[in-house]
Write a protein that holds these residues in place. Structure first.
Motif, PDB file in Angstrom:
ATOM      1  N   ARG A   1       0.954  -1.262  -0.095  1.00  0.00           N
ATOM      2  CA  ARG A   1      -0.039  -0.053   0.043  1.00  0.00           C
ATOM      3  C   ARG A   1       0.907   1.423   0.087  1.00  0.00           C
ATOM      4  O   ARG A   1       0.727   2.167  -0.787  1.00  0.00           O
ATOM      5  CB  ARG A   1      -0.799  -0.191   1.297  1.00  0.00           C
ATOM      6  CG  ARG A   1      -1.813   1.094   1.292  1.00  0.00           C
ATOM      7  CD  ARG A   1      -2.699   1.128   2.661  1.00  0.00           C
ATOM      8  NE  ARG A   1      -3.692   0.067   2.472  1.00  0.00           N
ATOM      9  CZ  ARG A   1      -3.664  -1.042   3.408  1.00  0.00           C
ATOM     10  NH1 ARG A   1      -2.639  -1.012   4.440  1.00  0.00           N
ATOM     11  NH2 ARG A   1      -4.587  -1.846   3.666  1.00  0.00           N
ATOM     12  N   ARG A   2       1.964   1.263   0.834  1.00  0.00           N
ATOM     13  CA  ARG A   2       2.755   2.389   1.044  1.00  0.00           C
ATOM     14  C   ARG A   2       3.404   2.746  -0.532  1.00  0.00           C
ATOM     15  O   ARG A   2       3.727   3.959  -0.889  1.00  0.00           O
ATOM     16  CB  ARG A   2       3.969   2.026   1.956  1.00  0.00           C
ATOM     17  CG  ARG A   2       4.504   3.116   2.746  1.00  0.00           C
ATOM     18  CD  ARG A   2       5.472   3.223   3.435  1.00  0.00           C
ATOM     19  NE  ARG A   2       6.296   4.227   3.063  1.00  0.00           N
ATOM     20  CZ  ARG A   2       6.022   5.614   3.241  1.00  0.00           C
ATOM     21  NH1 ARG A   2       4.974   5.697   4.143  1.00  0.00           N
ATOM     22  NH2 ARG A   2       6.783   6.596   2.919  1.00  0.00           N
TER      23      ARG A   2
ATOM     24  N   PHE B   1       1.228   4.417  -2.911  1.00  0.00           N
ATOM     25  CA  PHE B   1       0.608   5.729  -3.005  1.00  0.00           C
ATOM     26  C   PHE B   1       2.007   6.586  -2.455  1.00  0.00           C
ATOM     27  O   PHE B   1       1.830   8.044  -2.090  1.00  0.00           O
ATOM     28  CB  PHE B   1      -0.362   5.927  -1.946  1.00  0.00           C
ATOM     29  CG  PHE B   1      -1.618   5.257  -2.226  1.00  0.00           C
ATOM     30  CD1 PHE B   1      -2.407   5.524  -3.371  1.00  0.00           C
ATOM     31  CD2 PHE B   1      -2.041   4.084  -1.687  1.00  0.00           C
ATOM     32  CE1 PHE B   1      -3.360   4.852  -3.835  1.00  0.00           C
ATOM     33  CE2 PHE B   1      -3.011   3.257  -2.131  1.00  0.00           C
ATOM     34  CZ  PHE B   1      -3.870   3.685  -3.104  1.00  0.00           C
TER      35      PHE B   1
ATOM     36  N   ALA C   1      -0.731   8.395  -6.532  1.00  0.00           N
ATOM     37  CA  ALA C   1      -1.125   9.341  -5.784  1.00  0.00           C
ATOM     38  C   ALA C   1      -0.925  10.825  -6.465  1.00  0.00           C
ATOM     39  O   ALA C   1      -1.715  11.675  -6.151  1.00  0.00           O
ATOM     40  CB  ALA C   1      -0.333   9.530  -4.396  1.00  0.00           C
TER      41      ALA C   1
ATOM     42  N   ASP D   1      -4.350  11.771  -5.744  1.00  0.00           N
ATOM     43  CA  ASP D   1      -4.599  12.784  -4.564  1.00  0.00           C
ATOM     44  C   ASP D   1      -4.996  14.277  -4.862  1.00  0.00           C
ATOM     45  O   ASP D   1      -6.192  14.514  -3.987  1.00  0.00           O
ATOM     46  CB  ASP D   1      -3.356  12.693  -3.514  1.00  0.00           C
ATOM     47  CG  ASP D   1      -3.192  11.392  -2.756  1.00  0.00           C
ATOM     48  OD1 ASP D   1      -4.051  10.361  -3.091  1.00  0.00           O
ATOM     49  OD2 ASP D   1      -2.450  11.387  -1.815  1.00  0.00           O
TER      50      ASP D   1
ATOM     51  N   PHE E   1      -6.725  -1.054  -2.697  1.00  0.00           N
ATOM     52  CA  PHE E   1      -6.002   0.010  -2.094  1.00  0.00           C
ATOM     53  C   PHE E   1      -6.860   1.288  -2.720  1.00  0.00           C
ATOM     54  O   PHE E   1      -6.702   2.161  -1.905  1.00  0.00           O
ATOM     55  CB  PHE E   1      -4.632  -0.144  -2.635  1.00  0.00           C
ATOM     56  CG  PHE E   1      -3.615  -1.099  -2.130  1.00  0.00           C
ATOM     57  CD1 PHE E   1      -4.200  -1.700  -0.968  1.00  0.00           C
ATOM     58  CD2 PHE E   1      -2.729  -1.658  -2.607  1.00  0.00           C
ATOM     59  CE1 PHE E   1      -3.417  -2.710  -0.352  1.00  0.00           C
ATOM     60  CE2 PHE E   1      -1.603  -2.488  -2.181  1.00  0.00           C
ATOM     61  CZ  PHE E   1      -2.270  -3.140  -1.155  1.00  0.00           C
TER      62      PHE E   1
ATOM     63  N   GLU F   1     -10.007   1.560  -0.935  1.00  0.00           N
ATOM     64  CA  GLU F   1      -9.989   2.088   0.785  1.00  0.00           C
ATOM     65  C   GLU F   1      -9.592   3.550   0.500  1.00  0.00           C
ATOM     66  O   GLU F   1     -10.193   4.132   1.503  1.00  0.00           O
ATOM     67  CB  GLU F   1      -8.963   1.351   1.039  1.00  0.00           C
ATOM     68  CG  GLU F   1      -8.775  -0.059   1.409  1.00  0.00           C
ATOM     69  CD  GLU F   1      -7.656  -0.799   1.917  1.00  0.00           C
ATOM     70  OE1 GLU F   1      -7.413  -1.862   2.373  1.00  0.00           O
ATOM     71  OE2 GLU F   1      -6.571   0.007   1.651  1.00  0.00           O
ATOM     72  N   ARG F   2      -8.986   3.840  -0.314  1.00  0.00           N
ATOM     73  CA  ARG F   2      -8.225   5.242  -0.140  1.00  0.00           C
ATOM     74  C   ARG F   2      -9.343   6.296  -0.707  1.00  0.00           C
ATOM     75  O   ARG F   2      -9.607   7.280  -0.203  1.00  0.00           O
ATOM     76  CB  ARG F   2      -7.116   5.403  -0.946  1.00  0.00           C
ATOM     77  CG  ARG F   2      -6.228   6.776  -0.661  1.00  0.00           C
ATOM     78  CD  ARG F   2      -5.019   6.554  -1.278  1.00  0.00           C
ATOM     79  NE  ARG F   2      -4.138   7.686  -1.498  1.00  0.00           N
ATOM     80  CZ  ARG F   2      -3.127   7.964  -0.253  1.00  0.00           C
ATOM     81  NH1 ARG F   2      -3.008   7.068   0.726  1.00  0.00           N
ATOM     82  NH2 ARG F   2      -2.464   9.032  -0.236  1.00  0.00           N
ATOM     83  N   TYR F   3     -10.013   5.910  -1.693  1.00  0.00           N
ATOM     84  CA  TYR F   3     -10.921   7.170  -2.575  1.00  0.00           C
ATOM     85  C   TYR F   3     -12.129   6.715  -2.416  1.00  0.00           C
ATOM     86  O   TYR F   3     -13.104   7.507  -2.748  1.00  0.00           O
ATOM     87  CB  TYR F   3     -10.398   7.139  -4.032  1.00  0.00           C
ATOM     88  CG  TYR F   3      -8.890   7.651  -4.359  1.00  0.00           C
ATOM     89  CD1 TYR F   3      -8.325   8.327  -3.561  1.00  0.00           C
ATOM     90  CD2 TYR F   3      -8.130   6.505  -4.891  1.00  0.00           C
ATOM     91  CE1 TYR F   3      -7.046   9.011  -3.644  1.00  0.00           C
ATOM     92  CE2 TYR F   3      -6.709   6.751  -4.819  1.00  0.00           C
ATOM     93  CZ  TYR F   3      -6.258   8.164  -4.447  1.00  0.00           C
ATOM     94  OH  TYR F   3      -4.864   8.337  -4.275  1.00  0.00           O
ATOM     95  N   ARG F   4     -12.742   5.425  -2.009  1.00  0.00           N
ATOM     96  CA  ARG F   4     -14.184   5.098  -1.799  1.00  0.00           C
ATOM     97  C   ARG F   4     -15.152   5.577  -2.873  1.00  0.00           C
ATOM     98  O   ARG F   4     -16.152   6.139  -2.480  1.00  0.00           O
ATOM     99  CB  ARG F   4     -14.757   5.905  -0.204  1.00  0.00           C
ATOM    100  CG  ARG F   4     -13.536   5.749   0.632  1.00  0.00           C
ATOM    101  CD  ARG F   4     -13.784   6.053   2.224  1.00  0.00           C
ATOM    102  NE  ARG F   4     -13.245   5.410   3.126  1.00  0.00           N
ATOM    103  CZ  ARG F   4     -13.325   4.203   3.522  1.00  0.00           C
ATOM    104  NH1 ARG F   4     -14.327   3.441   3.196  1.00  0.00           N
ATOM    105  NH2 ARG F   4     -12.390   3.881   4.378  1.00  0.00           N
TER     106      ARG F   4
END
Ligand code: BGC
Length: 454
Positions: free
Chosen positions: A240-241, A244, A259, A263, A347, A350-353
């Motif tokens: 995951r790290r 992003f 990202a 992001d 991933f 989870e991050r951007y839904r």
């Protein structure tokens, strides 16, 4: 969620310059690819997309094949210069009529059009004014989006603004591998990055404002994905790290970090590493501009081909796992890593839904017509099963996956690699334009009929 979203879209994708041909017909203006592909040494064997699959003249045959295949969505791009030959101003009605015919033909067969506004077909007239480096590009793009929304209102309900902003900016303006073939530095890169973000945001607004009735909008980035070597939490966290975050200051690498474009669009800020490593090269972005950039999207589109396996190193940081000798590869040398599908979706959700469309996935193979007159592509069938199997795992993990688009519906002009790579599930004999569905076409047809992934 509404009913439409709940229906999984089984699709296939193409892009205008890669399939249409008719580069100098029907009132179309020049694009940067028309010019670039004619510069010596840019493309494999100095090939070009002047004719490509000649879809411009085979549109009905192509839609009939799509109907036979059974897809419920077709992702294609509109060539900006075919509808606005100079990028702004004068409208080419003949070009619009061609897309209108395509859209009607799709709808008649029950195939939902998913329109990409920009798959790299920049009007050359706009490049002459600086292209993506000119801040004026954002308004020009919004004007183009407004025109398309007005003309296709009620018929096209799904849009992607920009395909792979990473390739537009890095390959087009930093490494010069893609049109317009320029080599610029970090400052210019981040100005282009900002212009792309603003163009995207303004286009989202324009699409919504100028369509009568609701439209769903997203974009279709690529990016470098990482998947864990095991299900240990620390390996998952390492993957995951890596997905992003990056400490690289090389634009070729930093530009591909997931990202960098997503992001800003979803969170309204630069990634922390971008601020730290490129702070001196960043143009200012005002509050109003951030509001444009973060215009809410309905879904996340993701082009996904492969990823890199990592595990947690001693300090917990991601460590690449070396591929074994003989690791499977596609014809163009890309690794076959189906796991990337599951973890990328996990991933990203989870991050951007947001619901996710896989807007491109597929492989290049050494396809040929066999003595029996058919095109056997067992590697592509295996690839499809493996990647769809992992997509299914992501769904079981809880992700909301709205659809899947095979890249590509048919063999086409593969940018700098010309016609040397075949990504299609339909074989195209380029000298004659003849189409032959490959074995993978019939396999995908069966999957679609079955209605579920493996
Ligand atoms: C692009 C396509 C391309 C495909 C295979 C993506 O980067 O969006 O246009 O053909 O990958 O290389």
């Amino acid at each position: 969620m509404d009913d439409e979203k709940r229906k999984f879209v089984w699709g296939a994708a193409t892009a205008a310059y890669q399939v249409e041909g008719a580069a100098f017909e029907g009132g179309k203006g020049l694009t940067i690819w028309d010019v670039f592909a004619h510069e010596k040494g840019r493309i494999y064997m100095d090939q070009n997309g002047d004719t490509a699959c000649d879809s411009y003249h085979h549109v009905d045959e192509d839609v009939a094949l799509m109907a036979e295949l059974g897809i419920t969505g077709y992702r294609f791009s509109i060539d900006w210069a075919r509808v606005l030959p100079e990028g702004t101003g004068r409208v080419n009605e003949e070009g619009l009529a061609w897309y209108s015919h395509l859209v009607d033909a799709l709808l008649e067969k029950g195939i939902e059009p998913f329109v990409t506004l920009y798959h790299w077909e920049l009007p050359y007239a706009l490049q002459m004014k600086g292209g993506w480096l000119n801040p004026g590009i954002a308004d020009a793009f919004a004007g183009y989006a407004a025109l398309i929304a007005e003309r296709f209102s009620g018929r096209v309900k799904h849009y992607f603004t920009i395909n792979e902003p990473q390739c537009v900016s890095v390959l087009g303006y930093v490494t010069g591998e893609h049109a317009p073939g320029l080599r610029m530095g970090r400052r210019e890169f981040f100005q282009i990055h900002k212009n792309i973000l603003l163009a995207h945001g303004l286009a989202v607004r324009a699409l919504r404002e100028h369509s009568r009735g609701p439209v769903k909008v997203g974009f279709a980035p690529c990016g470098a994905f990482y998947y864990p070597s095991s299900e240990r939490p620390e390996d998952i966290e390492a993957a995951r790290r890596a997905t992003f975050h990056t400490d690289s200051t090389e634009l070729k690498e930093a530009g591909w970090n997931v990202a960098l474009f997503t992001d800003p669009i979803y969170f309204g800020r630069y990634p922390e590493e971008t601020l730290r490593l490129f702070g001196d090269a960043l143009p200012g972005i005002s509050r109003d501009e951030w509001e444009i950039i973060t215009e809410k999207l309905d879904f996340h589109g993701q082009n996904l081909y492969n990823g890199v396996e990592v595990r947690a190193g001693k300090d917990g940081r991601p460590e690449r796992v070396r591929r074994y000798d003989g690791f499977p590869r596609t014809a163009n040398g890309w690794p076959v890593t189906p796991e990337a599908m599951r973890w990328a979706i996990r991933f990203l959700s989870e991050r951007y839904r947001l619901p996710i469309y896989i807007t491109e996935n597929g492989m290049s193979a050494h396809d040929e017509v066999s003595l029996d007159g058919r095109v056997h592509d067992p590697n592509r069938i295996d690839f499809m099963d493996r990647y769809l199997g992992e997509l299914n795992k992501a769904v079981r993990d809880g992700a909301d996956v709205a659809g899947y688009f095979v890249w590509s519906l048919m063999d086409n002009f593969e940018w700098t690699l010309g016609y040397s790579e075949r990504f299609g599930i339909i074989y195209v004999d380029f000298p004659t334009g003849r189409r032959i569905p490959k074995d993978s076409f019939y396999h995908y047809q069966r999957i679609i009929r079955g209605g579920e992934t493996q």
